[in-house]
Structure formats: C-alpha cells, structure tokens
Design a protein around this motif. Structure first.
Motif, mmCIF file in Angstrom:
data_model
loop_
_atom_site.group_PDB
_atom_site.id
_atom_site.type_symbol
_atom_site.label_atom_id
_atom_site.label_comp_id
_atom_site.label_asym_id
_atom_site.label_seq_id
_atom_site.Cartn_x
_atom_site.Cartn_y
_atom_site.Cartn_z
ATOM 1 N N GLN A 62 0.705 -0.944 0.015
ATOM 2 C CA GLN A 62 -0.163 -0.278 -0.036
ATOM 3 C C GLN A 62 0.662 1.281 0.134
ATOM 4 N N LYS A 63 0.155 2.575 -0.599
ATOM 5 C CA LYS A 63 0.887 3.691 -0.319
ATOM 6 C C LYS A 63 1.616 3.861 1.044
ATOM 7 N N GLY A 64 2.800 4.517 1.232
ATOM 8 C CA GLY A 64 3.518 4.366 2.093
ATOM 9 C C GLY A 64 4.342 3.260 2.688
ATOM 10 N N THR A 66 7.057 -0.082 2.097
ATOM 11 C CA THR A 66 8.483 -0.073 1.662
ATOM 12 C C THR A 66 8.497 -1.482 0.787
ATOM 13 N N CYS A 83 8.603 3.376 -7.247
ATOM 14 C CA CYS A 83 8.227 3.392 -6.051
ATOM 15 C C CYS A 83 7.852 5.024 -5.814
ATOM 16 N N LEU A 84 8.653 5.905 -6.400
ATOM 17 C CA LEU A 84 8.467 7.200 -6.261
ATOM 18 C C LEU A 84 7.142 7.762 -6.733
ATOM 19 N N PHE A 85 6.693 7.161 -7.963
ATOM 20 C CA PHE A 85 5.353 7.585 -8.643
ATOM 21 C C PHE A 85 4.289 6.795 -7.756
ATOM 22 N N HIS A 86 4.378 5.704 -7.182
ATOM 23 C CA HIS A 86 3.154 5.346 -6.283
ATOM 24 C C HIS A 86 3.255 5.647 -4.829
ATOM 25 N N GLY A 87 4.103 6.584 -4.525
ATOM 26 C CA GLY A 87 4.140 6.981 -3.152
ATOM 27 C C GLY A 87 4.594 5.865 -2.344
ATOM 28 N N LEU A 88 5.615 5.222 -2.689
ATOM 29 C CA LEU A 88 6.222 4.187 -1.670
ATOM 30 C C LEU A 88 7.645 4.369 -1.602
ATOM 31 N N ASN A 89 8.158 3.693 -0.407
ATOM 32 C CA ASN A 89 9.746 3.643 -0.170
ATOM 33 C C ASN A 89 10.572 2.427 -0.703
ATOM 34 N N TYR A 109 16.188 9.785 -6.670
ATOM 35 C CA TYR A 109 14.524 9.296 -6.869
ATOM 36 C C TYR A 109 14.477 8.906 -5.375
#
Length: 341
Positions: A62-64, A66, A83-89, A109
C-alpha cells in the motif's frame, strides 16, 4: 502519430529498433533493440513497473509501504522511479560494483542504499545481498520484497518486448541475443516464442565467472549480466546456444559500438556485441538477428568509458602508457590491436 502517455509509467516500452549497418556485413541483418530509451533508462523499467503495480493491485503493498530489493543497478533505478510515482519507499541492497552514476540516480529518486562489502563464499555478492534483504524484511515494518529473482511478473514483462520486436520486423526474426542475469528477460522472450510457435532462436550472453549455465563463480567487475547463484527462471532447454564473455569483452564491444555506430551503450550491451561478433560466422546468409541492449552508457562513464579505470583494471603495463591521458576513442585502435575481438 505517436500516442500521448497518460503518465511517466505509461511511457515504458515501444523502444526503437536500430539497424546496425556499419558494424556488420550486408549479408546478415542485425538490429539493436534500444531499451535504454525507457523513461528510467533501462529494460528493467518494464519488470520494475509491472512488479510494483501487481503488488499494489493484489493488496500486498500500500501507499507508504516499503519495497526491498537486491540489485546491481538498473532494476534498482526502475524500482526507484516506480516507487516514487506510487508513493512508496525503497530500500535497495547493492554491492561495490554499483556504478557511481547509478548511485546518484538512486539518491535523486529518494531510494535508501544499503551496501554489502563482502561476497559470500557460496553465492558471491548476490548471495550476500539476498541475505541482507532477508534481514531487512524482518526489521522494516510494512515491507515487501519485490524479488526480481522469483517474481513471475519479471519474465511476463518481456512478453511485450517480444511483441514489439515482432511487429517492428514483421515476425521475421531468426536470432535474438540477450544478456543474462535473473534470466527474466531471456525466459520472458522464450515464453512468447513458445506461445506463438515461432522459429526464433535465443542466444544467451552470459559473463565468464557467472554460474547461470554451470561455470565456476569468479569475481566480475561489470554489473548487469551474469550471476553468482542459479536462476529460478532459467529453462536451459529453451536456449538455443550460450556465449560467455569476459568483462574486457564488454568494454571492447562498447568501444566498437561507439566508434562505428555512435551508440553509447551499457556494459552488458558491449558483451552482447562481442558475443555476436564471435558468433556471426555460424549464422546463415540473410539471417535476421536482434541484439537486446539493456541500457545506455551514461551510467558507465566512470568505468567502461573511463581510460583510467580500464588501465587500472584490465590493461597490461605494456600499453598502459597509451591510455595515460588519452580519450577512449583516440586510443581505440591501440586497444583493439592489443586486445583483439
């Protein structure tokens, strides 16, 4: 008219195919599939994007959250963009062979870089990286291993690569030369060939020092092809032939490609060129071959295209002075004369 992508991830794929008509004799048609034209710079954009998308679609990420991965470079950059596009670490485990340019890209990135400095006695740097990944999965909450080494979405991503090649060449492709690592691209192309009952033959280009096809493990300096552990994807019977290339072959292939075609390609692309140059005499007249070029050469300016690095790692004292202050192209002829293809 080219379509308009709805977002950056939507621009992955549809990379150009270029005829290499300066390097090779006219009796055989040779094309380069330029995967470096993907938005984050390599063919691994395809697998990174698909893996992340499917993990989120299946609710495993999920967003947030890793993503954790082991990578020698390109997969890491592809994942970093996704990951940057989808809001992930992203936490990426690398080894000392990571290119300085790739390291800078990962930092821009926003990826966190974890370096393992010692190879395992069995499994080499890859084994050491995978052990670190497992440690991080236990300690990092809401983390998922994208696992490019086993995730079926890795090879599935390259069905589209084959579809593009076949459309571009009207299904008239006799041989495809592919550098191996996880073997995701190799087996993805194989799946497509089998499904569509094509006569296209796959020639795997592996590194000397890689264990993928049963050779002994040895230290390698150029990332992007070869592996210190067996592939979970590889089905050897689907591979028509295997060519092994040394690190120095990758450098020579890159230099030849730059000098004769003005193409600045990555290290494994140079390996594919060197493999084809040795293999071409086995091919029938009028055969059509595609060389899969995984990335561009910008990430290798400090290594493959750096005369000082070449001199320190590969060139004998006999000709090292020829590289002392020269540019790569200026010294190309001396280099090729000494280390003939």
């Amino acid at each position: 008219m080219n379509r308009i992508a709805s977002h950056i991830m939507d621009s992955i794929g549809n990379t150009p195919l270029i005829r290499l008509n300066r390097m090779f004799e006219d009796s055989k048609l040779v094309y380069a599939k330029m995967e470096g034209f993907n938005p984050a710079g390599s063919m691994k954009d395809r697998s990174a994007s698909r893996i992340v998308y499917e993990l989120m679609r299946e609710g495993k990420l999920q967003k947030g959250g890793t993503v954790i991965e082991s990578s020698s470079g390109n997969m890491a950059v592809g994942l970093a963009q996704a990951c940057l596009f989808h809001g992930l670490n992203l936490k990426v485990v690398v080894d000392p062979n990571l290119n300085p340019h790739t390291k800078k890209l990962l930092e821009v990135y926003g990826a966190e870089i974890i370096v393992v400095h010692q190879p395992n006695s069995e499994g080499g740097f890859l084994g050491a990286r995978l052990n670190k990944v497992k440690e991080l999965l236990y300690s990092v909450p809401n983390s998922v291993w994208s696992n490019q080494y086993r995730n079926p979405n890795n090879p599935k991503a390259y069905h589209q690569t084959m579809e593009e090649i076949m459309q571009q060449l009207n299904k008239q492709v006799d041989y495809i030369f592919i550098a191996t690592s996880t073997c995701g691209s190799l087996m993805g192309c194989s799946d497509y060939i089998k499904k569509h009952k094509l006569d296209t033959k796959l020639v795997a280009v592996d590194a000397i020092g890689s264990v993928l096809f049963g050779g002994p493990s040895k230290l390698r300096k150029i990332p992007g092809h070869g592996a210190g552990m067996p592939s979970q994807f590889l089905i050897p019977d689907r591979v028509y032939d295997v060519m092994h290339v040394a690190d120095i072959d990758c450098i020579k292939g890159c230099m030849k490609l730059l000098k004769e075609e003005a193409i600045l390609a990555g290290g494994s692309s140079g390996g594919v060129v060197s493999a084809y140059l040795r293999y071409q005499y086995k091919l029938p007249e009028n055969s059509v071959s595609v060389l899969l070029f995984p990335d561009k050469g910008e990430r290798y300016l400090d290594t493959v295209y750096n005369p000082k690095w070449i001199r320190e790692n590969f060139i004998s004292d006999q000709i090292s002075s020829e590289f002392q202050n020269g540019r790569v192209l200026k010294n190309y002829n001396q280099f090729i004369e000494h280390e003939s293809l």
